[in-house]
Design a protein around this motif. Structure first.
Motif, short mmCIF file in Angstrom:
data_model
loop_
_atom_site.label_atom_id
_atom_site.label_comp_id
_atom_site.label_asym_id
_atom_site.label_seq_id
_atom_site.Cartn_x
_atom_site.Cartn_y
_atom_site.Cartn_z
N LEU A 199 -1.44 4.28 6.45
CA LEU A 199 -0.69 3.80 5.62
C LEU A 199 1.27 4.79 5.43
O LEU A 199 2.17 3.93 5.26
N ARG B 247 -7.85 -5.90 2.19
CA ARG B 247 -5.79 -5.75 2.47
C ARG B 247 -5.60 -7.60 3.17
O ARG B 247 -6.35 -7.93 3.71
N GLN C 210 -6.14 7.49 8.18
CA GLN C 210 -5.99 6.58 6.87
C GLN C 210 -4.56 7.06 6.46
O GLN C 210 -3.84 5.89 6.57
N ARG C 211 -4.50 8.23 6.80
CA ARG C 211 -2.61 8.79 5.96
C ARG C 211 -1.53 7.73 7.58
O ARG C 211 -0.76 7.24 6.95
N ASP D 160 -2.86 5.14 -1.77
CA ASP D 160 -4.16 4.66 -2.15
C ASP D 160 -5.05 5.15 -1.37
O ASP D 160 -6.38 4.23 -0.50
N LEU D 161 -4.59 6.21 -0.86
CA LEU D 161 -5.29 6.55 1.06
C LEU D 161 -6.64 6.45 0.23
O LEU D 161 -7.24 6.50 1.29
N LEU E 156 0.47 -1.13 -0.08
CA LEU E 156 0.01 0.40 -0.03
C LEU E 156 0.72 1.03 -0.07
O LEU E 156 1.71 0.96 0.63
N GLU E 157 0.50 2.30 -0.99
CA GLU E 157 1.32 3.36 -0.76
C GLU E 157 0.40 4.80 -0.35
O GLU E 157 -1.09 4.23 0.19
N LEU E 158 0.76 5.62 -0.44
CA LEU E 158 -0.41 6.67 0.13
C LEU E 158 -0.78 7.59 -0.72
O LEU E 158 -1.71 7.58 -0.28
#
Length: 182
Positions: free
Chosen positions: A53, A81, A49-50, A17-18, A13-15
């Motif tokens: 991540l 996830r 959520q940030r 994908d927030l 997961l990457e930022l």
């Protein structure tokens, strides 16, 4: 790193994908509630959520946890996830497995595929020897996912995790590199 089946793929997961992750969590809040630890209201915000991540990025870089998103190949939508958490190195070389999937995709085999891909990572680039999971005995669907992925029943643990504010009993399952089928 991306691992694929015919229908899905998993990747870190990457930022960016927030928004997708926040939408997934909000839409499934009530569905996930009986199976997860209680979360503060901030969990269902952009900031919450940030923070999650950012922790995924940090944990991945130091090898203490690997947080993957589950994505549909046909449209790249985030549908869940799968996590390899609590990684311990040395003589143990093990971790715990956790996962969740959007309610609308449950019962279609996506979670089993994602777990198998996570095992491919764990026993390959992750360099792990054992993956274990705990499941509440009433969560029959999750037990079936583990069984189909090759996990073996290890035993019963009373008051194992605090889920939705209650200390819940769990069945414990594991798979080691020796029993994993590629």
């Amino acid at each position: 790193m991306r691992l694929d089946t015919d229908r899905i793929y998993i990747r870190r997961l990457e930022l960016n994908d927030l928004n997708s992750l926040l939408d997934l969590r909000i839409r499934n809040r009530e569905f996930f509630k009986p199976f997860e630890p209680s979360a503060p209201a901030s969990h269902y915000t952009v900031e919450g959520q940030r923070s999650i991540l950012e922790k995924v990025q940090h944990d991945w870089s130091n090898g203490s946890r690997y947080g993957f998103g589950i994505f549909l190949k046909n449209n790249n939508n985030l549908i869940g996830r799968v996590n390899l958490s609590n990684v311990v190195r040395g003589a143990w070389e093990s971790c715990t497995l956790g996962y969740f999937l959007d309610e609308q995709y449950n019962g279609q085999g996506y979670t089993t595929e994602a777990v198998r891909l996570a095992l491919k990572f764990a026993f390959g680039p992750g360099g792990l020897h054992r993956v274990q999971a705990g499941v509440m005995p009433r969560n029959k669907a999750s037990i079936r996912v583990l069984e189909k992925a090759g996990f073996r029943y290890d035993g019963f643990s009373e008051y194992y995790l605090k889920i939705n504010g209650v200390w819940e009993h769990h069945n414990l399952y594991s798979i080691t590199q020796e029993y994993w089928e590629i």
